[in-house]
Scaffold this motif. Structure first.
Motif, PDB file in Angstrom:
ATOM      1  N   GLN A   1       3.070   1.602  -0.415  1.00  7.37           N
ATOM      2  CA  GLN A   1       2.705   1.604  -1.726  1.00  7.37           C
ATOM      3  C   GLN A   1       3.625   2.732  -2.155  1.00  7.37           C
ATOM      4  N   PRO A   2       3.924   3.022  -3.372  1.00  9.04           N
ATOM      5  CA  PRO A   2       4.377   4.489  -3.959  1.00  9.04           C
ATOM      6  C   PRO A   2       3.373   5.348  -3.524  1.00  9.04           C
ATOM      7  N   MET A   3       4.306   6.513  -3.108  1.00 11.92           N
ATOM      8  CA  MET A   3       3.359   7.776  -2.568  1.00 11.92           C
ATOM      9  C   MET A   3       4.442   8.980  -2.863  1.00 11.92           C
TER      10      MET A   3
ATOM     11  N   GLN B   1       4.756  -6.806   0.526  1.00  8.14           N
ATOM     12  CA  GLN B   1       3.853  -8.123   0.627  1.00  8.14           C
ATOM     13  C   GLN B   1       4.760  -9.181   1.366  1.00  8.14           C
ATOM     14  N   GLU B   2       6.080  -8.897   1.333  1.00 12.62           N
ATOM     15  CA  GLU B   2       7.130  -9.801   2.047  1.00 12.62           C
ATOM     16  C   GLU B   2       7.142  -9.371   3.608  1.00 12.62           C
ATOM     17  N   SER B   3       6.671  -8.522   4.094  1.00  3.88           N
ATOM     18  CA  SER B   3       7.038  -7.945   5.260  1.00  3.88           C
ATOM     19  C   SER B   3       6.368  -8.484   6.470  1.00  3.88           C
ATOM     20  N   ALA B   4       6.663  -8.520   7.599  1.00  7.60           N
ATOM     21  CA  ALA B   4       6.032  -9.039   8.701  1.00  7.60           C
ATOM     22  C   ALA B   4       4.829  -8.077   8.901  1.00  7.60           C
ATOM     23  N   GLY B   5       3.742  -8.327   9.681  1.00  4.51           N
ATOM     24  CA  GLY B   5       2.846  -7.290  10.169  1.00  4.51           C
ATOM     25  C   GLY B   5       1.889  -6.884   9.122  1.00  4.51           C
ATOM     26  N   ARG B   6       1.237  -5.713   9.248  1.00  6.39           N
ATOM     27  CA  ARG B   6       0.714  -5.099   8.381  1.00  6.39           C
ATOM     28  C   ARG B   6       1.185  -5.021   7.078  1.00  6.39           C
ATOM     29  N   THR B   7       1.161  -5.700   6.009  1.00  3.23           N
ATOM     30  CA  THR B   7       1.771  -5.301   4.786  1.00  3.23           C
ATOM     31  C   THR B   7       1.121  -4.854   3.801  1.00  3.23           C
ATOM     32  N   GLY B   8       1.699  -4.403   2.714  1.00  7.27           N
ATOM     33  CA  GLY B   8       0.992  -3.747   1.604  1.00  7.27           C
ATOM     34  C   GLY B   8       0.717  -4.879   0.521  1.00  7.27           C
ATOM     35  N   ASP B   9       0.473  -4.311  -0.675  1.00  8.42           N
ATOM     36  CA  ASP B   9      -0.019  -5.073  -2.065  1.00  8.42           C
ATOM     37  C   ASP B   9       1.210  -5.035  -2.644  1.00  8.42           C
ATOM     38  N   TRP B  10       2.317  -4.099  -2.601  1.00  4.28           N
ATOM     39  CA  TRP B  10       3.392  -4.061  -3.386  1.00  4.28           C
ATOM     40  C   TRP B  10       4.565  -4.908  -2.792  1.00  4.28           C
ATOM     41  N   SER B  11       5.211  -5.475  -3.864  1.00  2.00           N
ATOM     42  CA  SER B  11       6.550  -6.349  -3.240  1.00  2.00           C
ATOM     43  C   SER B  11       7.572  -5.235  -2.587  1.00  2.00           C
TER      44      SER B  11
END
Length: 144
Positions: A112-114, A130-140
Motif C-alpha cells: 500500500q502507499p507508504m 490485489q492482482e499480484s500473485a502470493g501475498r497481495t495487498g488491498d490496493w490495485s
C-alpha cells in the motif's frame, strides 16, 4: 514462493539459469550461515535473493552473516497489515540498511502507499497489489 524457497529449490533455479530466492524459516544467524555456506559451496556464489524482515537487520550477527557472504540481493518485507507503522523510519534499521548496501542490492515490497525515509537506499520495489500473485495487498497495482 518465499516460504517454499528452500536450498534444493534455489539450487535447481540457479542451475536452470534463473535467479533463486532463499527463504530463512527462522530468525537464526547460525541457520543462515549454514544455508548460505551450503548454497555457495554448491553454486560457487551468493547470487541470490534473500527475503528478510527489516527488524532482522537489528541483529548484528545476522547482518554480519549476510554481508560476509556477499548476498547479492536482499528483499525487505514490511508487514502489509501495519505498513503505515513501518520500521523503515527507525534510525537503527536505516544504519543497518546503509551497511548492507555496501554488498547487496536492496528491494522493498510495497503493499500500500507508504513513506520511506531511506528511499535513496532502495534499488527497486516489488509492487504487491490485489492482482499480484502470493501475498497481495488491498490496493490495485495501478493505484500503487
Amino acid at each position: 514462493m518465499n516460504s517454499c524457497s528452500d536450498l534444493d529449490l534455489a539450487i535447481a533455479v540457479q542451475r536452470a539459469g534463473a535467479y533463486p530466492s532463499l527463504y530463512l524459516q527462522q530468525h537464526d544467524h547460525r541457520m543462515l550461515q549454514d544455508l548460505l555456506a551450503r548454497f555457495i559451496s554448491i553454486t560457487g556464489g551468493a547470487n541470490v535473493v534473500l527475503p528478510i524482515w527489516p527488524l532482522m537487520l537489528t541483529d548484528a550477527d545476522m547482518l554480519d552473516v549476510i554481508i560476509d557472504h556477499g548476498v547479492s540481493h536482499c528483499d525487505l518485507f514490511v508487514a502489509k497489515d501495519n505498513v503505515g507503522e513501518t520500521c523503515l523510519h527507525d534510525a537503527g534499521i536505516i544504519r543497518s540498511i546503509e551497511k548492507l548496501k555496501t554488498k547487496s542490492k536492496i528491494t522493498l515490497r510495497i503493499y500500500q502507499p507508504m513513506a520511506v525515509d531511506c528511499i535513496e537506499l532502495i534499488d527497486g520495489f516489488y509492487i504487491k497489489g490485489q492482482e499480484s500473485a502470493g501475498r497481495t495487498g488491498d490496493w490495485s497495482v495501478r493505484d500503487l
